[in-house]
Design an enzyme around this catalytic site. Structure first.
Site, PDB file in Angstrom:
ATOM      1  N   ASP A 170      -8.487  -0.920   5.801  1.00  0.00           N
ATOM      2  CA  ASP A 170      -8.401   0.279   6.634  1.00  0.00           C
ATOM      3  C   ASP A 170      -8.066   1.538   5.840  1.00  0.00           C
ATOM      4  O   ASP A 170      -8.415   2.645   6.252  1.00  0.00           O
ATOM      5  CB  ASP A 170      -7.317   0.092   7.701  1.00  0.00           C
ATOM      6  CG  ASP A 170      -5.954  -0.151   7.068  1.00  0.00           C
ATOM      7  OD1 ASP A 170      -5.863  -0.991   6.148  1.00  0.00           O
ATOM      8  OD2 ASP A 170      -4.978   0.507   7.471  1.00  0.00           O
ATOM      9  N   THR A 188       0.846  -1.189   0.000  1.00  0.00           N
ATOM     10  CA  THR A 188       0.000   0.000   0.000  1.00  0.00           C
ATOM     11  C   THR A 188       0.885   1.245   0.000  1.00  0.00           C
ATOM     12  O   THR A 188       2.004   1.200   0.490  1.00  0.00           O
ATOM     13  CB  THR A 188      -0.858  -0.035   1.279  1.00  0.00           C
ATOM     14  OG1 THR A 188      -1.839  -1.050   1.120  1.00  0.00           O
ATOM     15  CG2 THR A 188      -1.553   1.284   1.568  1.00  0.00           C
ATOM     16  N   THR A 224      -0.331   1.202   6.856  1.00  0.00           N
ATOM     17  CA  THR A 224      -0.287   0.058   5.955  1.00  0.00           C
ATOM     18  C   THR A 224      -0.180  -1.210   6.779  1.00  0.00           C
ATOM     19  O   THR A 224       0.475  -1.220   7.822  1.00  0.00           O
ATOM     20  CB  THR A 224       0.895   0.145   4.975  1.00  0.00           C
ATOM     21  OG1 THR A 224       0.942  -1.074   4.208  1.00  0.00           O
ATOM     22  CG2 THR A 224       2.222   0.337   5.679  1.00  0.00           C
ATOM     23  N   GLY A 225      -0.837  -2.265   6.314  1.00  0.00           N
ATOM     24  CA  GLY A 225      -0.759  -3.503   7.075  1.00  0.00           C
ATOM     25  C   GLY A 225      -2.059  -4.268   6.985  1.00  0.00           C
ATOM     26  O   GLY A 225      -2.864  -4.032   6.077  1.00  0.00           O
TER      27      GLY A 225
HETATM   28  N1  ASP Z   1      -3.938  -2.008   4.739  1.00  0.00           N
HETATM   29  C1  ASP Z   1      -4.275  -2.549   3.456  1.00  0.00           C
HETATM   30  C2  ASP Z   1      -5.571  -3.305   3.566  1.00  0.00           C
HETATM   31  O1  ASP Z   1      -5.779  -3.996   4.539  1.00  0.00           O
HETATM   32  C3  ASP Z   1      -3.234  -3.458   2.913  1.00  0.00           C
HETATM   33  C4  ASP Z   1      -1.853  -2.881   2.897  1.00  0.00           C
HETATM   34  O2  ASP Z   1      -1.524  -2.027   3.689  1.00  0.00           O
HETATM   35  O3  ASP Z   1      -1.070  -3.282   2.033  1.00  0.00           O
HETATM   36  O4  ASP Z   1      -6.339  -3.249   2.655  1.00  0.00           O
END
Ligand code: ASP
Length: 363
Positions: free
Chosen positions: A230, A199, A250-251
């Protein structure tokens, strides 16, 4: 002295001392900027020098694009948009072109922006044809009637606003398709397949003292049933408030939503700043009734405080079983990273000459 003038005098004294203390040693930057390109499991050994150089160059380009806007006196929001646009167009990141695949083999994109001046915000989820979802999120914010649009309605709004549309095939990449196929074949989770989340996000402080935040993503590999992460949820993956901070996360989105990560960090910082000011004002003027005024409390937001608040909130994510990271920028220009993964693509720059990108923990 009237109650009002003594309150004003105490606030001035508090402001003068609090601003002098943390900032004397290090001049407050006129502008400050930070980006991320996702956090996740990544190892130095597994990344070739060439691959590493490619990521560093992409991060530096995005950082430079935002920094150039701020250096020239542009707005925090324009800086956030400039950096995210580049990363959305870069297939290395899980946003725009290069987004991960849903279970059904589609690319469904999410994005959000927030303006710290008045907490106006715009967000979109599940769009499949908008080339740069960050532009659509910003258009939602500028339009102002709604904050969060989804799917077909969001695409219709994009058409009305003349935002560039592409064929859904534009977003496809072999690497992300293989990740989905591997996930299905091996019945593993998105975390095993999609080792780095990818992300993208940015937070900015401009020369007028305003904060902004933005985040854009394809979500998580194999997401189903219209799942929303999120990133586009204001308060979870994205938040900005001039009184406290700007955050992009991100996560593993489910955990960031449950903790309300971005707003939780900002709220804790806002209250910590107030507390510090109130304590000082109390000591400076014991018999006066002194409170804090909007904005003034932020002078107490030192790097140590911002880092510890970000780390505490990320620890809550970890306690629940989630992982990922955040970039946090305070009105003083302090920018911190906090992540509980082995790496996070990241960078920061300031008017004082800082310009650095990093990938692994300890870089
Ligand atoms: N936070 C993002 C999600 O859960 C994914 C990511 O951060 O890569 O959609």
């Amino acid at each position: 002295m009237t109650a009002l003038s003594s309150r004003f005098a105490a606030l001035c004294a508090a402001f003068a001392i609090l601003i002098a203390a943390p900032l004397a040693a290090q001049e407050a930057p006129k502008w400050s900027f930070a980006i991320h390109g996702g956090a996740g499991t990544m190892s130095r050994e597994a990344m070739t020098p060439e691959r590493r150089a490619e990521y560093e160059a992409a991060l530096q380009a995005a950082l430079d694009a935002g920094a150039a806007v701020l250096r020239e006196g542009g707005s925090a929001m324009d800086a956030v948009e400039a950096a995210i646009l580049l990363m959305e167009d870069d297939p290395k990141f899980n946003a725009g072109k290069g987004a991960v695949y849903t279970w059904e083999g589609r690319n469904e994109l999410d994005a959000a922006v927030m303006d710290g001046r008045d907490r106006s915000a715009g967000a979109v989820t599940g769009v499949t044809r908008v080339r740069n979802p960050i532009l659509l999120a910003r258009a939602v914010m500028t339009d102002g009637r709604h904050v969060f649009l989804s799917g077909a309605g969001a695409e219709e709004f994009a058409r009305d606003k003349g935002i560039t549309a592409v064929d859904p095939a534009y977003f496809e990449t072999d690497a992300r398709r293989e990740a989905l196929e591997r996930m299905k074949a091996e019945q593993v989770s998105a975390l095993d397949v999609d080792l780095k989340f990818g992300t993208v996000g940015a937070v900015a402080l401009d020369q007028a003292g305003n904060l902004a935040a933005g985040t854009s993503t394809g979500g998580m590999t194999g997401k189903r049933w219209g799942r929303i992460g999120d990133a586009p949820v204001i308060g979870a993956g994205t938040y900005a408030d001039n009184r406290s901070c700007a955050v992009s996360a991100t996560g593993w989105g489910e955990y960031f939503i449950r903790v309300g990560v971005a707003q939780e960090i900002c709220t804790r910082l806002r209250l910590s700043g107030r507390l510090a000011l109130d304590e000082f004002a109390e000591a400076a003027s014991a018999d006066d009734e002194v409170g804090s005024a909007g904005g003034v409390e932020n002078v107490a937001l030192t790097e140590g405080l911002v880092q510890s608040v970000a780390d505490d909130v990320m620890a809550e994510v970890a306690e629940l079983g989630g992982d990922g990271g955040v970039i946090v920028l305070a009105p003083s220009g302090v920018a911190v990273f906090s992540f509980n993964t082995s790496g996070m693509y990241r960078g920061r720059a300031t008017s004082e000459g800082v310009s650095e990108v990093a990938i692994f923990r300890g870089d």
